[in-house]
Scaffold this active site. Structure first.
Site, short mmCIF file in Angstrom:
data_model
loop_
_atom_site.label_atom_id
_atom_site.label_comp_id
_atom_site.label_asym_id
_atom_site.label_seq_id
_atom_site.Cartn_x
_atom_site.Cartn_y
_atom_site.Cartn_z
N TYR A 53 26.54 -3.41 -95.10
CA TYR A 53 25.74 -4.52 -95.61
C TYR A 53 24.49 -4.76 -94.76
O TYR A 53 23.46 -5.20 -95.28
CB TYR A 53 26.61 -5.78 -95.78
CG TYR A 53 27.54 -5.59 -96.95
CD1 TYR A 53 27.05 -5.62 -98.24
CD2 TYR A 53 28.89 -5.29 -96.77
CE1 TYR A 53 27.86 -5.38 -99.34
CE2 TYR A 53 29.72 -5.05 -97.86
CZ TYR A 53 29.20 -5.10 -99.14
OH TYR A 53 30.01 -4.85 -100.22
N ASN A 89 24.06 -9.49 -108.76
CA ASN A 89 23.39 -8.77 -107.68
C ASN A 89 23.37 -9.60 -106.41
O ASN A 89 23.23 -10.83 -106.45
CB ASN A 89 21.97 -8.41 -108.09
CG ASN A 89 21.94 -7.49 -109.28
OD1 ASN A 89 22.96 -6.88 -109.61
ND2 ASN A 89 20.81 -7.37 -109.95
N HIS A 106 28.36 -12.96 -107.09
CA HIS A 106 29.03 -12.03 -106.17
C HIS A 106 28.50 -12.14 -104.73
O HIS A 106 28.71 -11.24 -103.93
CB HIS A 106 28.88 -10.58 -106.66
CG HIS A 106 29.71 -10.29 -107.88
ND1 HIS A 106 29.52 -9.19 -108.69
CD2 HIS A 106 30.77 -10.95 -108.41
CE1 HIS A 106 30.40 -9.20 -109.67
NE2 HIS A 106 31.16 -10.25 -109.54
N SER A 174 27.20 -2.54 -116.20
CA SER A 174 28.06 -1.55 -116.85
C SER A 174 29.26 -2.17 -117.56
O SER A 174 29.95 -1.48 -118.30
CB SER A 174 28.56 -0.54 -115.81
OG SER A 174 29.30 -1.22 -114.82
C1 BJW Z 1 19.75 0.12 -116.18
C2 BJW Z 1 18.73 0.72 -115.50
C3 BJW Z 1 17.47 0.33 -115.87
C4 BJW Z 1 20.49 1.55 -114.73
N1 BJW Z 1 17.31 -0.59 -116.80
N2 BJW Z 1 19.57 -0.79 -117.13
C5 BJW Z 1 42.20 -4.71 -114.12
C6 BJW Z 1 41.66 -5.26 -115.27
C7 BJW Z 1 40.75 -6.29 -115.22
C8 BJW Z 1 40.33 -6.81 -114.00
C9 BJW Z 1 40.87 -6.28 -112.86
C10 BJW Z 1 41.79 -5.25 -112.92
N3 BJW Z 1 42.12 -4.92 -111.64
C11 BJW Z 1 41.42 -5.72 -110.81
C12 BJW Z 1 40.65 -6.55 -111.53
C13 BJW Z 1 39.69 -7.56 -111.04
C14 BJW Z 1 38.51 -6.93 -110.35
C15 BJW Z 1 37.89 -5.89 -111.28
O1 BJW Z 1 37.12 -6.19 -112.17
N4 BJW Z 1 38.16 -4.62 -111.03
C16 BJW Z 1 37.63 -3.55 -111.88
C17 BJW Z 1 37.32 -2.35 -111.01
C18 BJW Z 1 38.61 -3.29 -113.01
N5 BJW Z 1 37.57 -8.03 -110.12
C19 BJW Z 1 37.65 -8.76 -109.03
O2 BJW Z 1 38.43 -8.53 -108.13
C20 BJW Z 1 36.72 -9.95 -108.96
N6 BJW Z 1 37.45 -11.13 -108.66
C21 BJW Z 1 38.38 -11.61 -109.49
O3 BJW Z 1 38.66 -11.06 -110.55
O4 BJW Z 1 38.96 -12.78 -109.06
C22 BJW Z 1 40.00 -13.35 -109.87
C23 BJW Z 1 39.48 -14.13 -111.05
C24 BJW Z 1 40.25 -14.25 -112.18
C25 BJW Z 1 39.81 -14.99 -113.27
C26 BJW Z 1 38.58 -15.62 -113.22
C27 BJW Z 1 37.83 -15.49 -112.09
C28 BJW Z 1 38.28 -14.73 -111.02
C29 BJW Z 1 35.68 -9.78 -107.87
C30 BJW Z 1 34.70 -8.71 -108.21
C31 BJW Z 1 33.73 -8.50 -107.06
C32 BJW Z 1 32.74 -7.42 -107.36
N7 BJW Z 1 31.96 -7.16 -106.22
C33 BJW Z 1 30.95 -6.11 -106.31
C34 BJW Z 1 30.42 -5.81 -104.88
C35 BJW Z 1 29.41 -6.85 -104.46
C36 BJW Z 1 28.80 -6.52 -103.17
C37 BJW Z 1 27.97 -5.31 -103.11
O5 BJW Z 1 26.88 -5.30 -103.72
O6 BJW Z 1 28.37 -4.39 -102.41
O7 BJW Z 1 29.87 -6.46 -107.14
S1 BJW Z 1 31.56 -4.63 -107.09
C38 BJW Z 1 30.03 -4.16 -107.79
O8 BJW Z 1 30.19 -4.08 -109.23
C39 BJW Z 1 29.07 -5.30 -107.50
C40 BJW Z 1 28.42 -5.51 -108.83
O9 BJW Z 1 27.92 -6.84 -108.91
C41 BJW Z 1 29.51 -5.21 -109.80
C42 BJW Z 1 29.03 -4.85 -111.18
O10 BJW Z 1 28.25 -3.67 -111.15
P1 BJW Z 1 27.00 -3.55 -112.10
O11 BJW Z 1 25.99 -4.55 -111.70
O12 BJW Z 1 27.45 -3.58 -113.49
O13 BJW Z 1 26.43 -2.11 -111.68
P2 BJW Z 1 26.84 -0.65 -112.23
O14 BJW Z 1 26.32 0.35 -111.26
O15 BJW Z 1 28.26 -0.58 -112.57
O16 BJW Z 1 26.05 -0.52 -113.60
C43 BJW Z 1 24.63 -0.44 -113.63
C44 BJW Z 1 24.18 -0.57 -115.06
O17 BJW Z 1 22.77 -0.61 -115.07
C45 BJW Z 1 24.61 0.60 -115.96
O18 BJW Z 1 25.14 0.06 -117.17
C46 BJW Z 1 23.31 1.35 -116.24
O19 BJW Z 1 23.24 1.88 -117.56
C47 BJW Z 1 22.30 0.25 -116.09
N8 BJW Z 1 20.98 0.68 -115.66
N9 BJW Z 1 19.31 1.65 -114.60
C48 BJW Z 1 18.42 -1.08 -117.43
N10 BJW Z 1 16.39 0.89 -115.27
#
Ligand code: BJW
Length: 231
Positions: A53, A89, A106, A174
């Site tokens: 980080y 983000n 996040h 995503s």
């Molecule tokens: C473009 C582009 C351009 C490119 N123009 N577009 C099983 C089922 C369901 C849920 C779970 C499960 N097992 C575990 C869980 C829960 C878990 C989870 O979701 N896990 C999955 C892996 C399944 N979630 C959690 O643990 C969360 N907490 C939680 O659920 O608490 C309990 C709760 C329950 C009920 C209500 C509330 C809470 C916490 C999640 C924390 C995520 N943290 C991160 C890291 C942050 C720090 C860091 O930056 O290092 O957050 S993970 C990472 O992924 C980061 C992002 O914010 C997040 C999402 O990623 P994002 O932004 O979508 O990026 P990408 O790379 O995936 O996609 C990029 C997109 O951009 C693509 O679509 C491209 O096409 C597009 N793109 N260029 C337009 N130019």
């Protein structure tokens, strides 16, 4: 239409030069997610997680908001109805573009969180393990990042906004990470129209009324022009 909720993900910052997570060359390509982005990883190897980080915080100095961030800031200034930008983000490009009705679900790179008392403080330098909390003086400051298994910030405020939304727009995410990936369904249940702007279809694409494919730097300014013209 009065009430808009916008969800942004890593794709909106891609054209600013910040790597996304899951694409080729993605942020985690060189790291296993469980090595850097879980509470267990932080406990096991704080130096690795803090360094990961620190590098990303330092890299913020070399990037700037792009046309998509600027367009959302323009919408925020001009839109008379309710508006909430929920970003996944941890960069600060929305606020540097001038967006105000914004929350970081996040966490933020430029914030430190005390693992002992929960206080948050602005932080712009490196954050070595053992850094001391200004509030309780415990040597427990960690990056203010929501790891897997931790509760994202301001869920109640987000749920409220989604339940009142007339329009939900998802930009550059995503749809792989919950709860954010479920927002489109919540908004639909409450009757909102739903729009996805992305380079490629997201995992939840089928839930959107409309999907527009292309780079955020082109799609978002065009959509903002359109919505302000028709308001
Ligand atoms: C473009 C582009 C351009 C490119 N123009 N577009 C099983 C089922 C369901 C849920 C779970 C499960 N097992 C575990 C869980 C829960 C878990 C989870 O979701 N896990 C999955 C892996 C399944 N979630 C959690 O643990 C969360 N907490 C939680 O659920 O608490 C309990 C709760 C329950 C009920 C209500 C509330 C809470 C916490 C999640 C924390 C995520 N943290 C991160 C890291 C942050 C720090 C860091 O930056 O290092 O957050 S993970 C990472 O992924 C980061 C992002 O914010 C997040 C999402 O990623 P994002 O932004 O979508 O990026 P990408 O790379 O995936 O996609 C990029 C997109 O951009 C693509 O679509 C491209 O096409 C597009 N793109 N260029 C337009 N130019």
């Amino acid at each position: 239409m009065r009430h808009i909720v916008i969800l942004t993900g890593a794709g909106i910052s891609a054209e600013s030069g910040i790597a996304t997570f899951r694409g080729p060359g993605g942020l985690w390509e060189g790291h296993r997610v469980e090595d850097v982005c879980t509470p267990a990883a932080l406990a096991r190897d704080p130096a690795l997680v803090h360094r990961f980080y620190d590098l990303r915080r330092a890299a913020l100095a070399a990037v700037a908001p792009n046309a998509a961030h600027n367009a959302l800031a323009r919408l925020d200034r001009a839109w008379r109805g309710e508006l909430l930008i929920v970003t996944q983000n941890v960069d600060d490009l929305h606020e540097r573009a001038g967006a105000r009705r914004l929350l970081h679900m996040h966490g933020e790179l430029r914030s430190a969180l005390c693992a002992s008392c929960g206080a948050q403080q602005a932080w712009s330098e490196a954050l070595p393990p053992g850094s001391v909390c200004a509030d309780c003086h415990a040597p427990e400051l960690r990056p203010d990042i929501v790891f897997f298994g931790e509760m994202p910030y301001q869920m109640e405020r987000i749920d409220d906004a989604l339940s009142q939304a007339d329009l939900f727009v998802s930009i550059g995410t995503s749809g792989a990470v919950y709860p954010a990936a479920g927002f489109v369904r919540l908004a639909r249940q409450h009757g909102a129209a739903t729009l996805e702007l992305n380079l490629e279809r997201s995992e939840g694409s089928a839930w959107f009324d409309e999907t527009r494919l292309g780079p955020a730097g082109t799609l978002v300014p065009a959509w903002v022009d359109e919505i302000l013209e028709t308001a």
